[in-house]
Design an enzyme around this catalytic site. Structure first.
Site, short mmCIF file in Angstrom:
data_model
loop_
_atom_site.label_atom_id
_atom_site.label_comp_id
_atom_site.label_asym_id
_atom_site.label_seq_id
_atom_site.Cartn_x
_atom_site.Cartn_y
_atom_site.Cartn_z
NE ARG A 239 11.11 23.70 41.58
CZ ARG A 239 12.33 23.13 41.54
NH1 ARG A 239 12.88 22.82 40.38
NH2 ARG A 239 12.98 22.87 42.65
CD GLU A 268 8.15 18.08 38.29
OE1 GLU A 268 8.27 19.18 37.72
OE2 GLU A 268 9.03 17.54 38.95
CG HIS A 286 12.34 17.59 38.17
ND1 HIS A 286 11.44 18.34 38.91
CD2 HIS A 286 13.53 18.22 38.32
CE1 HIS A 286 12.08 19.35 39.48
NE2 HIS A 286 13.36 19.29 39.14
#
Ligand code: DGY
Length: 321
Positions: A239, A268, A286
């Site tokens: 993450r 993000e 991602h």
């Protein structure tokens, strides 16, 4: 009346067919974009189940507008977007998708490791620019993998799959995890447990594979980067907020580490200013679980979790905690 499932994004194959075949009524956000908080609240208000994405924030305020809600199925193995304790305290089950995206994410970590180590980003830009002068003995020399030390931070299923792939590259593997693995698992992986400090100081390649929580947030801050080798290559498929991204921009700009490969971002989908202009970082959008098999299995697992809970049975893969 059939129970209703609210799905927050269009799904890849097999889509919502598994849910429909189980006799559930499915309502889907037909647009491939994250819902606003208001849209999410409106969508879930009458639902018995929510199939949501890692970009959807699920907390007590959301559950409070959905009196019929019984299960939240997260389309991800990470669940830092969900306040699991608060949601469960309201009698709503939370599930994730472990196992089915392990190999896909480990493959992507290796794609980034190799791309960052071997200058694939600048090389690709050079060829596309039309300015490539041709082969040169001094052009874009990268870091070799063989004999180098790979440090894996977070040795869950994905960290272990990253370690297994290192065998093929004849690398030495060290790892840090909340708890050391059993000796037989360490032996199978050929991995040695070290402190975070030793991992950062001695690794040539660092792969972040830990979940995001209060303990792991900004594990790579300025002090941590100061401990890393100037030749180190960093990869993050966990993450974004495991890294203080503003610090990373400085570190890469000043070449205090050699290169990085990122699949996830602190804010993000916003990418911290400065990052995208640097040549020594590979940026992926991602894609960790984005292979056709993994995504289909994620759809199936989310669907099965919803079907089980709505039938009054335990979920297949409840969120830990
Ligand atoms: C996950 O499942 O947590 C991944 O980040 C999705 O790609």
């Amino acid at each position: 009346m059939a129970a209703t499932v609210f799905v927050t994004r269009p799904l890849p194959d097999p889509g919502v067919e598994v849910l429909r075949a189980a006799g559930l009524e499915v309502r889907t956000n037909a647009e491939d974009r994250p819902l606003t908080a208001d849209e999410l609240r409106a969508g879930v208000a009458e639902a018995d189940a929510l199939l949501c994405m890692l970009s959807d924030r699920v907390d007590e305020a959301l559950v409070d507008v959905a009196p019929r809600l019984r299960v939240v199925a997260n389309f991800a193995v990470g669940y830092d977007n969900i306040d699991v304790a608060a949601v469960r305290a309201r009698g709503v089950e939370v599930t994730t998708t472990p196992g089915v995206l392990t190999d896909a994410t480990a493959d992507l970590a290796w794609a980034l490791l190799l791309a960052a180590a071997r200058n694939i980003g600048p090389g690709e830009r050079l060829v596309r620019s039309g300015e490539w002068p041709g082969w040169s003995p001094t052009q874009l020399l990268g870091q070799p993998m063989r004999g180098r030390r790979l440090g894996i931070f977070g040795m869950g299923a994905i960290g272990r799959a990253v370690a297994r792939r290192a065998r093929g590259f004849d690398m030495e593997v060290v790892y840090h995890n909340r708890r050391a693995l059993p000796p037989e698992v360490e032996a199978e992986l050929g991995a040695t447990y070290v402190s975070t400090d030793e991992l950062l100081r001695t690794s040539d390649f660092v792969s972040l594979n830990a979940p995001l929580n209060d303990e792991s947030r900004h594990v790579l801050d300025r002090a941590a980067f100061d401990r890393m080798k100037p030749t180190a290559v960093l990869v993050n498929t966990g993450r974004g907020a495991l890294i203080d991204e503003a610090v990373l921009v400085d570190v890469l700009r000043e070449r205090r580490i050699a290169a990085a490969g990122l699949d996830v971002y602190e804010f993000e989908p916003r990418v911290t200013e400065g990052l995208s202009t640097l040549d020594n970082v590979v940026l992926a959008p991602h894609l960790g679980s984005a292979d056709v098999e993994a995504r289909a299995a994620m759809v199936e697992l989310c669907s099965r979790n919803i079907i089980e809970v709505l039938a009054g049975r335990p979920p297949v893969t409840p969120a830990p905690g």
